[in-house]
Enzyme design. Structure first.
Site, PDB file in Angstrom:
ATOM      1  N   GLU A  75       0.815  -1.022   0.058  1.00  0.00           N
ATOM      2  CA  GLU A  75       0.012   0.175  -0.033  1.00  0.00           C
ATOM      3  C   GLU A  75       0.971   1.277   0.041  1.00  0.00           C
ATOM      4  OE1 GLU A  75      -3.895   1.713   0.020  1.00  0.00           O
ATOM      5  OE2 GLU A  75      -3.470  -0.136   0.328  1.00  0.00           O
ATOM      6  N   SER A  95       6.179   5.751  -0.679  1.00  0.00           N
ATOM      7  CA  SER A  95       7.354   5.506  -0.907  1.00  0.00           C
ATOM      8  C   SER A  95       8.126   5.013   0.453  1.00  0.00           C
ATOM      9  CB  SER A  95       8.279   6.306  -1.650  1.00  0.00           C
ATOM     10  OG  SER A  95       7.771   6.791  -2.828  1.00  0.00           O
ATOM     11  N   ARG A  96       7.265   4.628   1.433  1.00  0.00           N
ATOM     12  CA  ARG A  96       7.820   3.908   2.592  1.00  0.00           C
ATOM     13  C   ARG A  96       8.574   5.216   3.670  1.00  0.00           C
ATOM     14  NH1 ARG A  96       4.334   1.144   1.380  1.00  0.00           N
ATOM     15  NH2 ARG A  96       4.439  -0.991   1.355  1.00  0.00           N
ATOM     16  N   LEU A  97       8.494   6.383   3.214  1.00  0.00           N
ATOM     17  CA  LEU A  97       9.056   7.473   3.949  1.00  0.00           C
ATOM     18  C   LEU A  97       8.275   7.954   4.990  1.00  0.00           C
ATOM     19  CD1 LEU A  97      10.844   9.485   1.202  1.00  0.00           C
ATOM     20  CD2 LEU A  97      12.001   7.666   2.397  1.00  0.00           C
TER      21      LEU A  97
END
Length: 540
Positions: A335, A517-519
């Site tokens: 996600e 973006s998983r940041l």
């Protein structure tokens, strides 16, 4: 697509009264699958105790309106997973159902269209999230199927998608003009045939096929013949690494025969089919990964007359899946979170205040059990264990939950009075971690909370010797019955000594907000040694 109500004199006589529903002829050649109940199923105690009723006035779907547990859920799961257990309508019967709905049962075209379009939009949202499939092209035909597409586009806009509409042959009626006005008021772009790219895969993530419905016959005429060929070119939904966009069809894949399906073998192949009211016969030949039923408006009279076996809609959902969901590569599940940033200057200085703020957001978002939390403990041996419990209060002194004092977690806490809590609010892309020492709450506090619970929960706390081995569920039922009889006079149920509360005193808070973006944002609160809290940002 629901056809105009063209009634012969004979049909009109059939629609004069609701009682005439049973007199409307049904095709003797229509083969409907039945729900088969085994003798073991019918002998289940929940059935024999009167939760299930079958008589001359009911059919095998009667249970769908019953408030039962266990038996009902098993049957509904079987219907939803097995497409052969679902009823299918031929073209005449589908038209007949609509005539009944819009005749003696009092529905209007715009009511059905609104419910149908909402069902389509919720089906799309069930499978394709706006973060990954944002741009939607709704191609709408001139009939009611096109109206469903216009309504779906409006709902998709409110769901967070960016819809575009191609509506080449507009219907000059107030209902359709109103739908167009509603979409224009939302600044939803309308594209002409000339505006559409030859290759639809270059500009859109989802293409909604709302061109032709079940009343369509013959070959598509311009401009829809060209549009359908563009939809055909989108490719095979079963191929891996299929190029975007995905194709969604409303009720009938456009160009298909309503009963025989894709006669040429070269028609469109949607990824998602949303059948409305009840699946049409052609949907048996649908081979895409996602088939949903929409249109939550079938009353008992129609279900009984047509002997409809349909999956029940879960909860408040406007769509119900037919068949098993496709198997997926777990490693490919991901996600891409889209959330407001969690910045230091916008966060509360006090983590308790920040938690209250986020908890209020979870409540406002109507998330299920926002007070559910995982509690992790470890005993002297260092082996961790976790389980879900419910938060029952919090203040500056800590976070409180209640449990059996003889359970596994209690034994671990007695050996190692340190624990960790985790709240996860997936609908908001948020989680909160809290760590600290644990101690029991006062007997008075436990007593007060115990007697605030429903009497059934009070008895349940006495019945359950949590985490101990028991011979079977009947053991619990027997003990429950004994206690219910003992306290049937309404007398006070005493709190057992082995039941009460715990309070975790936080030493560390971490607030996590999912980001693209998983940041992700991670803010950690720790005491600064001066009576306040220090906020630090952690790398995601």
């Amino acid at each position: 697509m629901r056809p105009p109500l063209l009634r012969t004199a004979k049909t009109m006589r059939c629609l004069l009264t609701k009682s005439s529903l049973l007199n409307i002829p049904i095709s003797p050649n229509f083969n409907r699958p039945r729900l088969i109940l085994s003798s073991n199923f019918l002998s289940h105690p929940s059935v024999s105790q009167g939760f299930w009723s079958l008589n001359s006035r009911t059919d095998s779907r009667e249970y769908c309106s019953r408030s039962i547990t266990g038996v009902k859920s098993m049957a509904l799961v079987n219907i939803a997973r097995d497409p052969e257990s679902v009823s299918y309508l031929n073209q005449r019967e589908a038209a007949e159902v609509d005539e009944i709905l819009m005749g003696p049962l009092g529905f209007s075209v715009d009511q059905l269209m609104e419910l149908a379009g909402l069902s389509v939009a919720t089906s799309i949202a069930e499978v394709y999230k706006p973060a990954e499939h944002n741009r939607v092209l709704a191609i709408c035909g001139p009939g009611n199927n096109g109206g469903d597409g216009l309504v779906a586009a409006r709902h998709l806009h409110h769901f967070g998608y960016k819809p575009y509409v191609c509506y080449p042959k507009r219907t000059a009626k107030a209902l359709y003009n109103g739908l167009v006005t509603q979409l224009e008021s939302l600044s939803i772009p309308f594209l002409s045939i000339e505006d559409l790219p030859v290759d639809l895969s270059t500009n859109f993530d989802i293409v909604l096929d709302a061109v032709f419905g079940f009343s369509f016959q013959g070959s598509p005429r311009p401009p829809f013949d060209d549009i359908i060929q563009r939809l055909v070119a989108l490719g095979d939904p079963n191929e891996k690494n299929q190029k975007s966009p995905v194709l969604v069809s409303v009720d009938i894949p456009s160009g298909w025969h309503v009963e025989e399906g894709d006669l040429s073998g070269k028609g469109i192949r949607p990824n998602l089919l949303v059948s409305l009211t009840a699946p049409k016969l052609c949907s048996k030949r649908f081979s895409g990964p996602h088939h949903f039923l929409g249109g939550r408006f079938v009353p008992p009279a129609i279900a009984e007359k047509f002997k409809l076996n349909l999956p029940e809609y879960p909860g408040t959902s406007m769509c119900a899946r037919i068949g098993m969901p496709p198997r997926v590569d777990i490693s490919a599940l991901r996600e891409n979170y889209i959330s407001p940033e969690l910045s230091e200057d916008q966060s509360e200085a006090d983590p308790f205040t920040q938690f209250q703020k986020w908890f209020d957001d979870a409540m406002a978002a109507a998330l299920k059990e926002p007070n559910a939390m995982a509690i992790c403990t470890a005993g002297r041996d260092g082996k961790p264990s976790s389980r879900m419990v419910l938060l029952k209060g919090f203040d500056k002194d800590g976070f409180v939950w209640y449990t059996n004092y003889e359970s596994q977690k209690t034994h671990q806490i007695s050996e190692n009075p340190q624990a960790a809590l985790l709240f996860y609010w997936g609908g908001l892309n948020r989680q909160v971690r809290i760590e600290g020492p644990v101690r029991k709450v006062s007997d008075e506090e436990s007593e007060q909370y115990f007697h605030s619970r429903p009497r059934g929960s009070q008895i349940g706390a006495i019945v359950s010797k949590q985490s101990t081995v028991i011979p079977g569920r009947q053991f619990l039922y027997q003990r429950q019955a004994e206690l219910e009889a003992k306290y049937s006079d309404g007398s006070l149920i005493p709190k057992p000594k082995y039941w009460g509360g715990y309070r975790l005193k936080p030493e560390v808070f971490e607030f996590w907000q999912g980001q693209p973006s998983r940041l992700h944002d991670r803010l950690r609160y720790t005491p600064d040694g001066k009576g306040a809290w220090k906020i630090e940002r952690l790398s995601p």
